[in-house]
Write a protein that holds these residues in place. Structure first.
Motif, PDB file in Angstrom:
ATOM      1  N   CYS A 120       0.811  -1.225   0.000  1.00 56.95           N
ATOM      2  CA  CYS A 120       0.000   0.000   0.000  1.00 56.95           C
ATOM      3  C   CYS A 120       0.841   1.271   0.000  1.00 56.95           C
ATOM      4  N   GLY A 121       2.165   1.152   0.171  1.00 54.43           N
ATOM      5  CA  GLY A 121       3.032   2.327   0.130  1.00 54.43           C
ATOM      6  C   GLY A 121       3.499   2.827   1.481  1.00 54.43           C
ATOM      7  N   LYS A 122       3.132   2.139   2.556  1.00 54.42           N
ATOM      8  CA  LYS A 122       3.486   2.644   3.883  1.00 54.42           C
ATOM      9  C   LYS A 122       4.990   2.577   4.153  1.00 54.42           C
ATOM     10  N   SER A 123       5.652   1.470   3.785  1.00 52.70           N
ATOM     11  CA  SER A 123       7.096   1.374   4.001  1.00 52.70           C
ATOM     12  C   SER A 123       7.856   2.332   3.102  1.00 52.70           C
ATOM     13  N   THR A 124       7.384   2.517   1.874  1.00 52.71           N
ATOM     14  CA  THR A 124       8.030   3.479   0.979  1.00 52.71           C
ATOM     15  C   THR A 124       7.921   4.888   1.552  1.00 52.71           C
ATOM     16  N   THR A 125       6.772   5.224   2.133  1.00 51.14           N
ATOM     17  CA  THR A 125       6.608   6.532   2.770  1.00 51.14           C
ATOM     18  C   THR A 125       7.603   6.697   3.911  1.00 51.14           C
ATOM     19  N   LEU A 126       7.751   5.664   4.736  1.00 51.15           N
ATOM     20  CA  LEU A 126       8.699   5.720   5.845  1.00 51.15           C
ATOM     21  C   LEU A 126      10.124   5.876   5.324  1.00 51.15           C
ATOM     22  N   ARG A 127      10.468   5.157   4.283  1.00 47.24           N
ATOM     23  CA  ARG A 127      11.825   5.227   3.740  1.00 47.24           C
ATOM     24  C   ARG A 127      12.103   6.597   3.126  1.00 47.24           C
ATOM     25  N   MET A 128      11.085   7.267   2.598  1.00 47.48           N
ATOM     26  CA  MET A 128      11.290   8.630   2.112  1.00 47.48           C
ATOM     27  C   MET A 128      11.544   9.587   3.272  1.00 47.48           C
ATOM     28  N   ILE A 129      10.866   9.387   4.402  1.00 50.07           N
ATOM     29  CA  ILE A 129      11.136  10.221   5.577  1.00 50.07           C
ATOM     30  C   ILE A 129      12.576  10.009   6.049  1.00 50.07           C
ATOM     31  N   ALA A 130      13.029   8.751   5.993  1.00 48.50           N
ATOM     32  CA  ALA A 130      14.399   8.433   6.430  1.00 48.50           C
ATOM     33  C   ALA A 130      15.447   8.891   5.432  1.00 48.50           C
ATOM     34  N   GLY A 131      15.049   9.111   4.184  1.00 48.08           N
ATOM     35  CA  GLY A 131      16.009   9.468   3.147  1.00 48.08           C
ATOM     36  C   GLY A 131      16.558   8.269   2.409  1.00 48.08           C
ATOM     37  N   LEU A 132      16.029   7.068   2.681  1.00 44.02           N
ATOM     38  CA  LEU A 132      16.479   5.864   1.984  1.00 44.02           C
ATOM     39  C   LEU A 132      15.859   5.745   0.602  1.00 44.02           C
ATOM     40  N   GLU A 133      14.769   6.447   0.371  1.00 40.99           N
ATOM     41  CA  GLU A 133      14.174   6.602  -0.957  1.00 40.99           C
ATOM     42  C   GLU A 133      13.996   8.093  -1.212  1.00 40.99           C
ATOM     43  N   GLU A 134      14.249   8.516  -2.436  1.00 39.73           N
ATOM     44  CA  GLU A 134      14.094   9.930  -2.787  1.00 39.73           C
ATOM     45  C   GLU A 134      12.668  10.188  -3.245  1.00 39.73           C
ATOM     46  N   ALA A 135      12.037  11.200  -2.683  1.00 49.02           N
ATOM     47  CA  ALA A 135      10.686  11.566  -3.096  1.00 49.02           C
ATOM     48  C   ALA A 135      10.709  12.083  -4.530  1.00 49.02           C
ATOM     49  N   SER A 136       9.751  11.637  -5.330  1.00 46.65           N
ATOM     50  CA  SER A 136       9.647  12.127  -6.709  1.00 46.65           C
ATOM     51  C   SER A 136       9.148  13.558  -6.745  1.00 46.65           C
ATOM     52  N   SER A 137       8.281  13.903  -5.794  1.00 50.62           N
ATOM     53  CA  SER A 137       7.799  15.282  -5.667  1.00 50.62           C
ATOM     54  C   SER A 137       7.276  15.465  -4.250  1.00 50.62           C
ATOM     55  N   GLY A 138       7.042  16.717  -3.884  1.00 46.95           N
ATOM     56  CA  GLY A 138       6.554  17.022  -2.554  1.00 46.95           C
ATOM     57  C   GLY A 138       7.670  17.446  -1.616  1.00 46.95           C
ATOM     58  N   THR A 139       7.285  17.742  -0.376  1.00 48.95           N
ATOM     59  CA  THR A 139       8.215  18.279   0.617  1.00 48.95           C
ATOM     60  C   THR A 139       8.120  17.480   1.907  1.00 48.95           C
ATOM     61  N   ILE A 140       9.282  17.191   2.510  1.00 45.37           N
ATOM     62  CA  ILE A 140       9.360  16.519   3.805  1.00 45.37           C
ATOM     63  C   ILE A 140      10.095  17.450   4.758  1.00 45.37           C
ATOM     64  N   ARG A 141       9.475  17.731   5.892  1.00 47.37           N
ATOM     65  CA  ARG A 141      10.082  18.596   6.898  1.00 47.37           C
ATOM     66  C   ARG A 141      10.206  17.840   8.218  1.00 47.37           C
ATOM     67  N   ILE A 142      11.326  18.014   8.879  1.00 48.46           N
ATOM     68  CA  ILE A 142      11.531  17.511  10.239  1.00 48.46           C
ATOM     69  C   ILE A 142      11.847  18.722  11.099  1.00 48.46           C
ATOM     70  N   GLY A 143      10.916  19.034  11.994  1.00 46.78           N
ATOM     71  CA  GLY A 143      11.033  20.289  12.716  1.00 46.78           C
ATOM     72  C   GLY A 143      10.940  21.447  11.746  1.00 46.78           C
ATOM     73  N   ALA A 144      11.855  22.386  11.859  1.00 48.90           N
ATOM     74  CA  ALA A 144      11.836  23.557  10.978  1.00 48.90           C
ATOM     75  C   ALA A 144      12.606  23.324   9.680  1.00 48.90           C
ATOM     76  N   ARG A 145      13.244  22.149   9.533  1.00 46.71           N
ATOM     77  CA  ARG A 145      14.136  21.913   8.395  1.00 46.71           C
ATOM     78  C   ARG A 145      13.418  21.220   7.248  1.00 46.71           C
ATOM     79  N   ASP A 146      13.684  21.668   6.037  1.00 49.76           N
ATOM     80  CA  ASP A 146      13.275  20.955   4.832  1.00 49.76           C
ATOM     81  C   ASP A 146      14.356  19.913   4.555  1.00 49.76           C
ATOM     82  N   VAL A 147      14.001  18.625   4.735  1.00 51.96           N
ATOM     83  CA  VAL A 147      14.997  17.560   4.591  1.00 51.96           C
ATOM     84  C   VAL A 147      14.792  16.764   3.310  1.00 51.96           C
TER      85      VAL A 147
END
Length: 359
Positions: A40-67
């Motif tokens: 369903c994409g849940k592990s891929t979503t987690l791996r994008m948060i971790a940086g193990l997969e690169e997001a094709s589009s969109g923005t991921i922020r951790i705290g105030a940082r765009d990561v």
């Protein structure tokens, strides 16, 4: 501690889109569970948060940082995997210390962090052992400890309990919940097990085919599922569904599906449910909300699953159904019983599967 924010996050492999436009916010200190069936994409979503997969589009922020484009080592997250990923030739102490040494931490700092993590996870007696000398539950604690010593902004868990037996999974759920209470750091946890989702999450995010279906507190999602998929996925045994149509009878509204006839309260079936007589619809009833009642609808008992403190009745009511009742040794296969659901426990869906009302 930090919050996590996903805005329009999409992942595609060529023409195959596996995560589509995910918008999700995880507050500081929150325990968020991503739950859904395999693929369903849940592990891929987690791996994008971790940086193990690169997001094709969109923005991921951790705290105030765009990561979104940062390397994993620069995101200050710690990930716990399904397979533990321990170094077999190193002691538990050295497994815990390895990441800190790679970051240039001093001996005193390493010893302090390892000692604190070992105390929280109650693995002090294991520090001199090698992984081959540990049980599955002990290895999982060491994997948790390796994440804990890093003191990350966010903890990420990718189905960490799936390799454990049923009894150990229950115990480790308690340990992870206790760890969250003690450290107070945001945790994002991926599982296909809706029991884990319901028991661990402050909120759960239900996904299907790469799309977020519903986000909310576990009991809110259970009580008011956004659509038929969520209603069927959350809950065990899963919700009963009957496809039929609404009819006007004797001055009231009735849902009919074969031989099954269920009265619908007028306010809910009218303006609230947006249905007219003759319109197709789906009724959902959770097995635990069906009770034996002389005033209910008839159903033939096909089989009785006796669970000890309760019984699961496998039924034929014009379509297959299940009902969870209190322990009742008198009910036998082949009998006809009558069942009813109390007000506020019937879920009405339109033909597309979107929730209309709870009646």
């Amino acid at each position: 501690m930090a919050s996590v924010g996903l805005s329009g996050v999409t992942k595609a492999f060529g023409d195959l889109v596996v995560v589509r436009s995910v918008d999700l916010t995880v507050a500081e200190g929150e325990f968020m569970v991503l739950v859904g069936p395999s693929g369903c994409g849940k592990s891929t979503t987690l791996r994008m948060i971790a940086g193990l997969e690169e997001a094709s589009s969109g923005t991921i922020r951790i705290g105030a940082r765009d990561v979104t484009r940062l390397e994993p080592r620069d995101r200050n997250v710690a990930m716990v995997f399904q397979n533990y990923a321990l170094y077999p030739h190193k002691t538990v102490y050295d497994n815990l210390a390895f990441g800190l040494r790679m970051r240039g931490a001093g001996k005193a700092e390493i010893a302090d962090r390892v000692a604190r993590a070992a105390a929280i996870l109650r693995i002090e007696p294991l520090l001199a052992r090698k992984p081959r000398q540990l049980s599955g539950g002990q290895m999982q604690r060491v994997a948790l400890g390796r994440a804990l010593v890093r003191e990350p902004d966010v903890f990420l868990f990718d189905e960490p309990l799936s390799n454990l037996d049923a009894k150990m999974r229950v115990h480790m759920r308690d340990e992870i919940a206790r760890l969250h209470r003690e450290v107070g750091t945001a945790m994002i946890y991926v599982t296909h097990d809706q029991v884990e989702a319901m028991t661990l999450g402050d909120r759960i995010c239900v996904m299907k085919d790469g799309v977020v279906q519903q986000v909310g507190a576990p009991l809110a999602v259970y009580d008011r599922p956004a659509n038929r998929f969520v209603a069927g996925f959350i809950g065990s045994p899963e919700m009963n569904f009957a496809e039929g149509e609404v009819a006007a009878e004797n001055g009231g509204m009735v849902f009919r599906s074969g031989s099954l006839a269920l009265p619908l309260p007028l306010p809910a079936a009218g303006g609230g449910a947006r249905l007219s007589p003759g319109e197709k619809a789906v009724i959902g009833i959770r097995p635990e909300h069906l009770a034996l009642s002389a005033e209910g609808f008839p159903a033939r008992v096909v089989h009785v699953e006796r669970m000890g403190n309760e019984s699961v009745l496998v039924l034929d009511a014009g379509q297959p159904m299940r009902a969870v009742t209190g322990r009742d040794d008198a009910v036998r296969a082949g009998e006809t019983v009558r069942l009813a659901a109390p007000p506020g426990r019937l879920h009405l869906f339109d033909r597309a599967g979107e929730a209309l009302a709870v009646i």
